[in-house]
Design an enzyme around this catalytic site. Sequence first.
Site, PDB file in Angstrom:
ATOM      1  N   SER A   1       0.788  -1.199   0.048  1.00 19.26           N
ATOM      2  CA  SER A   1      -0.080  -0.120  -0.122  1.00 19.26           C
ATOM      3  C   SER A   1       0.844   1.324   0.085  1.00 19.26           C
ATOM      4  CB  SER A   1      -1.007  -0.232   1.117  1.00 19.26           C
ATOM      5  OG  SER A   1      -2.025   0.814   1.175  1.00 19.26           O
TER       6      SER A   1
ATOM      7  N   ASP B   1     -10.125  -3.863  -5.055  1.00 21.45           N
ATOM      8  CA  ASP B   1      -9.426  -2.987  -4.196  1.00 21.45           C
ATOM      9  C   ASP B   1     -10.234  -1.852  -4.347  1.00 21.45           C
ATOM     10  OD1 ASP B   1      -7.648  -1.147  -2.895  1.00 21.45           O
ATOM     11  OD2 ASP B   1      -6.018  -2.362  -3.749  1.00 21.45           O
TER      12      ASP B   1
ATOM     13  N   HIS C   1      -8.208  -4.623  -0.877  1.00 19.98           N
ATOM     14  CA  HIS C   1      -6.945  -3.970  -0.533  1.00 19.98           C
ATOM     15  C   HIS C   1      -5.947  -4.945   0.232  1.00 19.98           C
ATOM     16  CE1 HIS C   1      -4.357  -0.305  -0.795  1.00 19.98           C
ATOM     17  NE2 HIS C   1      -4.134  -0.465   0.324  1.00 19.98           N
TER      18      HIS C   1
HETATM   19  C1  MLT Z   1      -1.422   6.108  -0.151  1.00 19.82           C
HETATM   20  O1  MLT Z   1      -1.662   6.958   0.581  1.00 19.82           O
HETATM   21  O2  MLT Z   1      -0.164   5.750  -0.376  1.00 19.82           O
HETATM   22  C2  MLT Z   1      -2.506   5.080  -0.638  1.00 19.82           C
HETATM   23  O3  MLT Z   1      -3.470   5.838  -0.599  1.00 19.82           O
HETATM   24  C3  MLT Z   1      -2.439   3.829   0.040  1.00 19.82           C
HETATM   25  C4  MLT Z   1      -2.701   4.156   1.485  1.00 19.82           C
HETATM   26  O4  MLT Z   1      -1.914   4.279   2.167  1.00 19.82           O
HETATM   27  O5  MLT Z   1      -3.989   4.123   2.016  1.00 19.82           O
END
Ligand code: MLT
Length: 209
Positions: free
Chosen positions: A106, A156, A187
């Site tokens: 992520s 996701d 996700h």
């Molecule tokens: C991010 O902010 O890098 C992406 O939206 C993934 C997350 O951290 O939720």
Amino acid sequence: MTEESAFVYRFELGNKAGATPLLLLHGTGGDENDLLQLGAMISPGSALLSPRGRVLEHGMPRFFHRLAEGVFDEEDVRKRALELGAFVESARQRHGIEAPVAVGFSNGANIAAALLLMKPEALAGAVLLRAMVPLSDPPRARLDGKPVLILSGQADPIVPAGNAARLSAMLADAGAKVVHKTLPAGHRLSQADVRLARDWIASVDAQVV
Ligand code: MLT
């Protein structure tokens, strides 16, 4: 203390010759402990280098600032990617390890993708779990056949399929050897992620030896 050495991190020594060290990069709200178990599962015996993101969002560690979910402060992404690159370089010297393969989830996957584009020599490759395009106008990187595995989730809610496809094309255009798979998942990570990442790392290690 220099900027890059100010990362809080965990380092675990590897015990298997030829196993690529892993740079473990957690998601929003995680920390340096989060992915150690995943790292040991996908590459048993690898050295593990696991920093904690230095940006706090409502108390939750991240690797760069964002303006909203999925909308990144790209100036900060660039700055933080270079900081992380400097950290990797000094940690390599301190612990005597080769360039690592990043394993990011992520937000950690997004900073790993940014690091690949900003400072390709910092990494031997990357496993990007639920990653998005980190920079709309990245520098012209030369990834020279660096192996990259992208695992996306079909359902996701954070990463649109088109965005992950653009990241895959962006890295391939820069010369990376990209394998991109979309799993029947959201996700969150699934057993399939672990299995695919493990098999992919084993095949990368086999090519290096
Ligand atoms: C991010 O902010 O890098 C992406 O939206 C993934 C997350 O951290 O939720």
